[in-house]
Scaffold this active site. Structure first.
Site, PDB file in Angstrom:
ATOM      1  N   LYS A  78       0.857  -1.194   0.000  1.00 55.64           N
ATOM      2  CA  LYS A  78       0.000   0.000   0.000  1.00 55.64           C
ATOM      3  C   LYS A  78       0.892   1.243   0.000  1.00 55.64           C
ATOM      4  O   LYS A  78       1.904   1.283   0.712  1.00 55.64           O
ATOM      5  CB  LYS A  78      -0.892  -0.037   1.247  1.00 55.64           C
ATOM      6  CG  LYS A  78      -1.921   1.090   1.319  1.00 55.64           C
ATOM      7  CD  LYS A  78      -2.826   0.927   2.556  1.00 55.64           C
ATOM      8  CE  LYS A  78      -3.910   1.998   2.570  1.00 55.64           C
ATOM      9  NZ  LYS A  78      -4.812   1.881   3.736  1.00 55.64           N
ATOM     10  N   SER A 158      -9.927   2.137   2.692  1.00 50.71           N
ATOM     11  CA  SER A 158      -9.004   2.820   1.828  1.00 50.71           C
ATOM     12  C   SER A 158      -8.000   1.913   1.128  1.00 50.71           C
ATOM     13  O   SER A 158      -7.357   2.330   0.168  1.00 50.71           O
ATOM     14  CB  SER A 158      -8.232   3.854   2.654  1.00 50.71           C
ATOM     15  OG  SER A 158      -7.404   3.211   3.601  1.00 50.71           O
ATOM     16  N   SER A 182     -10.393  -0.007   6.979  1.00 51.47           N
ATOM     17  CA  SER A 182      -9.745  -0.009   5.658  1.00 51.47           C
ATOM     18  C   SER A 182      -9.056  -1.294   5.231  1.00 51.47           C
ATOM     19  O   SER A 182      -8.625  -1.406   4.089  1.00 51.47           O
ATOM     20  CB  SER A 182      -8.722   1.114   5.585  1.00 51.47           C
ATOM     21  OG  SER A 182      -9.381   2.317   5.279  1.00 51.47           O
TER      22      SER A 182
HETATM   23  N1  GLN Z   1     -13.435   4.748   5.869  1.00 47.84           N
HETATM   24  C1  GLN Z   1     -12.889   5.251   7.098  1.00 47.84           C
HETATM   25  C2  GLN Z   1     -12.467   6.687   6.933  1.00 47.84           C
HETATM   26  O1  GLN Z   1     -12.660   7.187   5.891  1.00 47.84           O
HETATM   27  C3  GLN Z   1     -11.734   4.397   7.551  1.00 47.84           C
HETATM   28  C4  GLN Z   1     -10.538   4.579   6.727  1.00 47.84           C
HETATM   29  C5  GLN Z   1      -9.389   3.742   7.216  1.00 47.84           C
HETATM   30  O2  GLN Z   1      -9.569   2.767   7.919  1.00 47.84           O
HETATM   31  N2  GLN Z   1      -8.194   4.165   6.853  1.00 47.84           N
HETATM   32  O3  GLN Z   1     -11.973   7.295   7.817  1.00 47.84           O
END
Ligand code: GLN
Length: 491
Positions: A78, A158, A182
């Protein structure tokens, strides 16, 4: 010879050990697959030269009998993990062409164990999102499609690039991070396995910070065993991260196939939402029955503060993000937009460098931390967080080994379909996952079935602190019962 990209990590490990193929061949097969799948936009940077070099080194070590536990296994990383001498952007324009002079602890442990870097994977900008649509490199496409439809679906976020690449066999496994879901939500959307370990299990050093008290690294893989193999290399104490915990890393793979007889599995009544699709309800009870058939005991439990988790998360996470992102000012990293004085330079750089969602978070975060609002929002959210954690503690104190929930409230949706008019619509995706980050607990998402349109759905298991092993054992039971799901290849 079977297509090398379709092997699991465990199978590839066997094949390499028995000299059925070389690490170089395995890497080359993946590089070809990546090239043929650029339409998915899973990789934001391909590193074929580095990959071949690392594969060659792995072959030499394997020949001498010195190959590490991941010798020759090609992985995607990532783009939130700093990789030395290789561009790392968090998929934000503000990092521009930032080339870190250091390697994140997690990735350095993967290379120590012999893994091969195929490239950097797409994600939501600074990991803020649930659909991988906020990346400055554009959205990622889910290899899964609705039956009989060409609609392009999101892979979740994400870690959308990680999930899509693993599901489409563009790497054998990937690193990911999870602040509010995410790892688990994209895993559920792509029929992959994703585990967010206990907060403190993996070092955060060298990972671009989003919300430091919630961020954790973890793997996405095609099977529970593969996730366990990767976790062992990724986890461990690191003096460079004061929140990393000095507890020995167990052999997670040994938990695969272990009996779950007698374990008490909590079914939390607060996760039964009004208007939840019947298919998700059905999947959830099916999962519970599989665990029961394997000898576990099901108990209904209550986590009364669940409904406050999402609103509290959307105070805590932006607050920490606004503080973490203060460092991107045009001086230290990447992008700089000139101005007539230094203040204007900051403003121009940040206005141009951050995308809309990141700007929204910085604004919310700054607001909830500002004098006069701090007590009303931030402090209160922290108190709610303590209550959420206590709900779980009370439940575990009653002898519950793990909690079973759906991973997401829906299957993958179309690109551009959600959150356009109302960001909360997107935030609701994390309803089942944020509680786990707020409490610092481990959570695994395992593919468990498909919806009526043929899209994968996942179940989540939440465990006691530092008891990822139980999650692997239970996850394997679900995987065995549900079988594995592979996206039909159309690209
Ligand atoms: N979807 C959540 C956010 O937008 C979690 C994102 C994540 O876990 N990095 O904050």
């Amino acid at each position: 010879m079977t297509d090398l990209t379709s092997l699991t990590i465990a199978e590839a490990r066997e094949g390499l050990a028995s000299k059925s193929f070389t690490a170089r061949e395995l890497t080359d097969a993946h590089l070809v697959a990546i090239e043929a799948a650029r339409v998915l936009n899973a990789y934001v940077l391909e590193t074929p030269d580095r990959a071949r070099e690392m594969a060659k080194a792995a072959d030499e070590k394997i020949a001498k009998g010195e190959g590490g536990p991941l010798a020759g296994i090609p992985l995607g990383i990532k783009d939130l993990f700093a990789t030395r001498d290789i561009r790392t952007t968090a998929c934000s324009k503000i990092l521009g062409n930032f080339i870190p002079p250091y390697e994140s602890t997690v990735t350095s442990q993967l290379w120590r164990d012999g893994a091969v870097l195929l490239g950097k994977l797409n994600n939501d900008e600074f990991a803020m999102g649930s659909s991988n649509e906020t990346s400055c490199f554009g959205p990622v496409t889910n290899p899964w499609r609705r039956e009989g439809s060409n609609t392009t679906l999101v892979p979740g976020g994400s870690s959308g690039g990680s999930a899509s690449a693993v599901a489409a066999s563009l790497c054998m496994g990937a690193t990911a991070t999870d602040t509010g879901g995410s790892i688990r939500q994209p895993a559920a959307f792509t029929a992959t396995v994703g585990i967010k370990p206990t907060y403190g299990r993996c070092s955060r050093w060298g990972i671009v910070a989003f919300a430091s008290s919630l961020d954790q690294a973890g793997p996405i893989a095609r099977t529970t065993r593969d996730a366990a193999i990767l976790m062992r290399s990724m986890a461990g104490h690191d003096p460079k991260d004061t929140t990393s915990v000095d507890i020995a890393v167990p052999d997670y793979e040994a938990a695969i196939g272990k009996s779950v007889k007698g374990m008490k599995i909590g079914i939390p009544r607060e996760y039964r939402l009004d208007g939840m699709p019947a298919e998700i309800e059905k999947l959830w009870s099916e999962g519970a029955q599989w665990l029961k058939a394997a000898g576990a005991e099901l108990v209904e439990v209550s986590l009364p503060h669940t409904k406050y988790a999402l609103p509290a998360y959307y105070i805590v996470a932006p607050a920490e993000a606004s503080s973490n992102l203060a460092r991107y000012d045009g001086v230290r990293y990447g992008l700089r937009e000139p101005g007539k004085n230094v203040i204007e330079m900051y403003e121009n750089t940040r206005a141009d460098g951050f995308g809309d969602e990141v700007r929204r978070r910085v604004l919310i975060g700054t607001y909830v931390l500002s004098a006069g609002y701090y007590d009303a929002y931030y402090l209160r959210a922290q108190k709610v967080r303590t209550l959420i954690k206590k709900d779980f503690e009370d439940c575990f104190a009653k002898g519950v080994s793990a909690i079973l929930t759906p991973a997401t409230p829906s299957a993958a949706f179309g690109i551009g379909e959600k959150g356009g008019a109302d960001p909360v619509e997107m935030y609701l995706n994390d309803i089942f996952t944020v509680t786990v980050n707020m409490a610092g607990l481990p959570g695994i998402a395992v593919p468990a079935g498909k919806d009526m349109q043929g899209l994968p759905l996942g179940l989540q298991l939440i465990g006691r602190p530092f008891d990822e092993e139980t999650l692997f054992s239970l996850g394997e039971v679900i995987q065995q019962a549900a079988g594995r799901f592979t996206a039909p290849k159309w690209w």
